[in-house]
Design an enzyme around this catalytic site. Structure first.
Site, PDB file in Angstrom:
ATOM      1  N   GLU A 150     -63.163 -54.400 -52.009  1.00 53.45           N
ATOM      2  CA  GLU A 150     -62.251 -53.885 -53.027  1.00 53.45           C
ATOM      3  C   GLU A 150     -61.784 -52.500 -52.581  1.00 53.45           C
ATOM      4  OE1 GLU A 150     -63.863 -52.516 -56.831  1.00 53.45           O
ATOM      5  OE2 GLU A 150     -62.146 -53.412 -57.844  1.00 53.45           O
TER       6      GLU A 150
ATOM      7  N   GLU B   4     -67.215 -39.448 -65.664  1.00 55.11           N
ATOM      8  CA  GLU B   4     -67.222 -37.994 -65.556  1.00 55.11           C
ATOM      9  C   GLU B   4     -65.927 -37.474 -64.934  1.00 55.11           C
ATOM     10  OE1 GLU B   4     -68.857 -40.212 -63.976  1.00 55.11           O
ATOM     11  OE2 GLU B   4     -69.335 -39.682 -61.904  1.00 55.11           O
TER      12      GLU B   4
ATOM     13  N   CYS C 293     -58.491 -52.818 -62.669  1.00 52.57           N
ATOM     14  CA  CYS C 293     -59.415 -53.905 -62.321  1.00 52.57           C
ATOM     15  C   CYS C 293     -58.680 -55.222 -62.204  1.00 52.57           C
ATOM     16  CB  CYS C 293     -60.492 -54.014 -63.377  1.00 52.57           C
ATOM     17  SG  CYS C 293     -59.799 -54.124 -65.025  1.00 52.57           S
TER      18      CYS C 293
ATOM     19  N   SER D 255     -67.820 -50.545 -60.828  1.00 53.45           N
ATOM     20  CA  SER D 255     -67.821 -51.230 -59.534  1.00 53.45           C
ATOM     21  C   SER D 255     -69.001 -52.201 -59.456  1.00 53.45           C
ATOM     22  CB  SER D 255     -67.905 -50.196 -58.418  1.00 53.45           C
ATOM     23  OG  SER D 255     -69.060 -49.407 -58.617  1.00 53.45           O
TER      24      SER D 255
ATOM     25  N   LYS E 219     -70.957 -43.429 -72.624  1.00 52.67           N
ATOM     26  CA  LYS E 219     -71.094 -42.584 -71.435  1.00 52.67           C
ATOM     27  C   LYS E 219     -69.834 -42.827 -70.608  1.00 52.67           C
ATOM     28  CE  LYS E 219     -71.805 -42.002 -67.562  1.00 52.67           C
ATOM     29  NZ  LYS E 219     -70.768 -41.403 -66.685  1.00 52.67           N
TER      30      LYS E 219
ATOM     31  N   PHE F  98     -63.500 -44.798 -64.643  1.00 52.41           N
ATOM     32  CA  PHE F  98     -62.444 -43.781 -64.784  1.00 52.41           C
ATOM     33  C   PHE F  98     -61.075 -44.396 -65.053  1.00 52.41           C
ATOM     34  CE2 PHE F  98     -61.661 -44.953 -60.387  1.00 52.41           C
ATOM     35  CZ  PHE F  98     -60.283 -44.866 -60.310  1.00 52.41           C
TER      36      PHE F  98
HETATM   37  P1  NAD Z   1     -68.150 -46.692 -60.899  1.00 56.36           P
HETATM   38  O1  NAD Z   1     -68.981 -47.913 -60.773  1.00 56.36           O
HETATM   39  O2  NAD Z   1     -68.243 -45.670 -59.834  1.00 56.36           O
HETATM   40  O3  NAD Z   1     -68.532 -45.902 -62.263  1.00 56.36           O
HETATM   41  C1  NAD Z   1     -68.545 -46.547 -63.507  1.00 56.36           C
HETATM   42  C2  NAD Z   1     -69.483 -45.789 -64.443  1.00 56.36           C
HETATM   43  O4  NAD Z   1     -70.811 -45.844 -63.921  1.00 56.36           O
HETATM   44  C3  NAD Z   1     -69.150 -44.323 -64.611  1.00 56.36           C
HETATM   45  O5  NAD Z   1     -69.383 -43.946 -65.948  1.00 56.36           O
HETATM   46  C4  NAD Z   1     -70.124 -43.624 -63.666  1.00 56.36           C
HETATM   47  O6  NAD Z   1     -70.489 -42.315 -64.109  1.00 56.36           O
HETATM   48  C5  NAD Z   1     -71.319 -44.536 -63.695  1.00 56.36           C
HETATM   49  N1  NAD Z   1     -72.041 -44.589 -62.422  1.00 56.36           N
HETATM   50  C6  NAD Z   1     -71.526 -44.418 -61.175  1.00 56.36           C
HETATM   51  N2  NAD Z   1     -72.490 -44.587 -60.249  1.00 56.36           N
HETATM   52  C7  NAD Z   1     -73.627 -44.886 -60.925  1.00 56.36           C
HETATM   53  C8  NAD Z   1     -74.973 -45.186 -60.511  1.00 56.36           C
HETATM   54  N3  NAD Z   1     -75.323 -45.224 -59.241  1.00 56.36           N
HETATM   55  N4  NAD Z   1     -75.885 -45.462 -61.477  1.00 56.36           N
HETATM   56  C9  NAD Z   1     -75.540 -45.441 -62.777  1.00 56.36           C
HETATM   57  N5  NAD Z   1     -74.289 -45.148 -63.209  1.00 56.36           N
HETATM   58  C10 NAD Z   1     -73.342 -44.886 -62.299  1.00 56.36           C
HETATM   59  O7  NAD Z   1     -66.646 -47.169 -61.132  1.00 56.36           O
HETATM   60  P2  NAD Z   1     -65.337 -46.280 -61.198  1.00 56.36           P
HETATM   61  O8  NAD Z   1     -65.021 -45.784 -59.838  1.00 56.36           O
HETATM   62  O9  NAD Z   1     -65.404 -45.309 -62.315  1.00 56.36           O
HETATM   63  O10 NAD Z   1     -64.264 -47.398 -61.631  1.00 56.36           O
HETATM   64  C11 NAD Z   1     -63.635 -48.251 -60.714  1.00 56.36           C
HETATM   65  C12 NAD Z   1     -64.370 -49.577 -60.612  1.00 56.36           C
HETATM   66  O11 NAD Z   1     -64.441 -50.201 -61.890  1.00 56.36           O
HETATM   67  C13 NAD Z   1     -63.630 -50.578 -59.731  1.00 56.36           C
HETATM   68  O12 NAD Z   1     -64.586 -51.250 -58.952  1.00 56.36           O
HETATM   69  C14 NAD Z   1     -62.979 -51.531 -60.729  1.00 56.36           C
HETATM   70  O13 NAD Z   1     -62.727 -52.828 -60.256  1.00 56.36           O
HETATM   71  C15 NAD Z   1     -64.019 -51.555 -61.792  1.00 56.36           C
HETATM   72  N6  NAD Z   1     -63.472 -52.000 -63.068  1.00 56.36           N
HETATM   73  C16 NAD Z   1     -63.752 -53.269 -63.460  1.00 56.36           C
HETATM   74  C17 NAD Z   1     -63.230 -53.748 -64.651  1.00 56.36           C
HETATM   75  C18 NAD Z   1     -63.510 -55.134 -65.098  1.00 56.36           C
HETATM   76  O14 NAD Z   1     -63.072 -55.493 -66.171  1.00 56.36           O
HETATM   77  N7  NAD Z   1     -64.215 -55.948 -64.353  1.00 56.36           N
HETATM   78  C19 NAD Z   1     -62.435 -52.907 -65.451  1.00 56.36           C
HETATM   79  C20 NAD Z   1     -62.186 -51.608 -65.013  1.00 56.36           C
HETATM   80  C21 NAD Z   1     -62.714 -51.168 -63.816  1.00 56.36           C
END
Ligand code: NAD
Length: 500
Positions: free
Chosen positions: A386, A180, A285, A230, A177, A153
């Site tokens: 985190e 959401e 991030c 994450s 994808k 997000f």
């Molecule tokens: P998230 O892991 O909850 O979701 C990321 C994506 O995965 C979304 O599209 C979500 O719909 C999907 N998703 C969520 N749970 C899932 C599951 N169990 N199975 C399959 N798909 C699933 O992350 P978020 O809350 O949207 O974003 C924040 C996180 O992203 C933080 O941990 C941040 O550090 C990380 N991030 C990392 C970088 C990087 O470059 N390393 C960059 C941006 C964000």
């Protein structure tokens, strides 16, 4: 208000908007807490249909010349640049960050589009004449097929743009994808790609949650998966998708450190660290979430950070003058306030507490004010986990060596920065720190598009970072051709061919 009365954020499949779904998610305005849209969630049947559209799009698109492909990306670049403010406002409405910050993410995303416009240069193969008598060799890099991008997000425009421009430039079809929580930016970008002349099916958007993602990861028509999110989800995506034979790059979470040496200019360091810790309410991030002050730097730095925290203007991202917006959802706010409570419970010194802060006129928004902990130790959960919110923790170390050991002992390895005026210390840090992106007096060392972005350790599962040269490698596969044009039959030879 019931969700059925709301506008629906549609899928984009084969060049068409598809609104119908059996399940929907809710999109909220983080500054007011109100549900503003609903978003269609894709079923397994929707995934099948989308992959079929992408496979058809791949046939058309991969056959187009490199020049035509870069022309489409040039036009896309112009359309995004012309609508950058509109895109930024849509991001602000769903994510909560300030409009300026959202424009910044659009700009950083466009830099990858610009890089992708010149990808033809990186797709050039190598050639060797006369590798054996009358035999020549050359290498090719070809697209891999249908690439999937699953994005978080926190950067609803930039992170997708880390992926699809290069995937498309290399001749692949793409299925995005998006998160959401803020899905609308992806639809705007899909429309501009179509307007730029991208054939139907070459770019698709499918909204959804875990069910949608897992159907994509298992689908035999999908060749590669790029994930950013994450760490627990990144790890699970990597495991499922590699088991199903996909090429995977899965970027995870982070705990980015800044080490402040006693010789650093504390005012400069405090400005940089406060911006990197509290900008976008800490939901980056590459946000700095842990500062390690070396020796006497600690007390002065703590006071300088307090002064910055006290001056931060928190409010709706769309308001002029706002420096820090709300968190993305009520759940995110509750998670961050629980993490702060845990830090207090573990004995960390809470110098500034952002809990319970409200913004007049926006009482239902998902607010947490900037928070500063001091005297944090490595075993505390406020340091280990985190937090992904406006929470900065200050740790103390006696020496540079002790600070480096602390940074390298952390399970994440996304970014790390050092503040110093001593070149030798900076060089030592740069060489020995275990992180994929390093800043020297630069708090958020996000590489330019022509370098690659990615972390180490629990911040990346897979081998290749995103964009830059590694991005081109990820979205292509190599082939080496060996050729001979004999003038006459030479007789069968049953030995293993030796190149002579
Ligand atoms: P998230 O892991 O909850 O979701 C990321 C994506 O995965 C979304 O599209 C979500 O719909 C999907 N998703 C969520 N749970 C899932 C599951 N169990 N199975 C399959 N798909 C699933 O992350 P978020 O809350 O949207 O974003 C924040 C996180 O992203 C933080 O941990 C941040 O550090 C990380 N991030 C990392 C970088 C990087 O470059 N390393 C960059 C941006 C964000």
């Amino acid at each position: 208000m019931t969700t059925t009365a709301l506008e629906t954020v549609a899928h984009w499949i084969g060049g068409e908007r598809v609104h119908d779904a059996s399940r929907y998610g809710e999109v909220t305005d983080p500054a007011d807490g109100a549900v503003t849209r609903r978003v269609a969630f894709a079923s397994t049947a929707d995934v099948d249909r989308t992959v079929a559209a992408a496979l058809a799009g791949f046939e058309t698109w991969s056959a187009q010349s490199l020049t035509r492909r870069s022309n489409v990306l040039f036009r896309f670049r112009e359309l995004v640049a012309a609508h950058a403010v509109d895109l930024a406002r849509v991001i602000t409405a769903e994510h909560g960050k300030t409009v300026d910050d959202a424009r910044g993410e659009v700009q950083r995303g466009l830099e990858v589009v610009e890089f992708a416009c010149g990808a033809a240069h990186l797709l050039k193969g190598e050639a060797s004449e006369s590798v054996a008598t009358g035999v020549d060799s050359h290498s090719l890099r070809q697209p891999i097929g249908v690439s999937v991008g699953i994005t978080p997000f926190n950067f609803p425009a930039m992170v997708p743009m880390w992926m699809f421009p290069l995937a498309l430039a290399c001749g692949n079809a793409f299925i995005l994808k998006p998160s959401e929580k803020d899905p609308s930016a992806s639809l705007l970008m899909a429309g501009w790609l179509a307007e730029a002349g991208l054939p139907d099916g070459a770019f698709n958007v499918l909204h959804g949650d875990r069910e949608t993602v897992e159907a994509l990861l298992r689908h035999p028509g999908v060749a590669s998966v790029s994930f950013v999110g994450s760490t627990p989800v990144a790890k699970s995506i990597y495991e499922i998708a590699t088991t199903h034979g996909k090429r995977v790059q899965a970027l995870g979470g982070a705990k980015n450190h800044a080490v402040v040496m006693p010789d650093a200019d504390v005012e400069i360091a405090a400005d940089a660290i406060a911006s990197a810790a509290y900008g976008s309410a800490g939901q980056r991030c590459m946000a700095i979430s842990a500062v390690v002050a070396v020796g006497p730097a600690g007390d002065e730095l703590a006071h300088a950070l307090e002064a910055r925290v006290d001056a931060i203007q928190m409010g709706p991202g769309a308001d002029e003058g706002t420096q820090m917006g709300p968190l993305v959802t009520g759940a995110a706010r509750d998670r961050v306030t629980s993490a702060i409570a845990a830090g207090v419970g573990e004995g960390a010194e809470l110098r500034r507490d952002g809990r319970g802060r409200e913004v007049p006129g926006h009482e239902e928004g998902f607010w947490v004010g900037p928070t500063l902990f001091d005297r944090v130790t490595p075993e505390m959960s406020i340091y280990r986990d985190e937090v992904f919110g406006p929470v900065l923790v200050l740790l103390r170390a006696d020496t540079f060596e002790a600070a480096l050991e602390l940074v390298n002992g952390n399970p994440y390895g996304n970014g790390a920065a050092i503040f110093t005026t001593d070149g030798r210390t900076a060089r030592e840090f740069e060489h020995r720190v275990q992180a994929g992106m390093v800043g020297v007096n630069v708090p958020i060392p996000v590489p330019m598009a022509y370098y690659s972005f990615g972390g180490w350790k629990q911040s990346l599962f897979g081998d290749l970072h995103v964009h830059g040269r590694e991005g081109v490698l990820f979205y292509t596969r190599g082939k080496v051709v060996t050729e001979r044009w004999p003038e006459q039959a030479r007789g069968a030879d049953y030995g293993f061919p030796a190149h002579r």
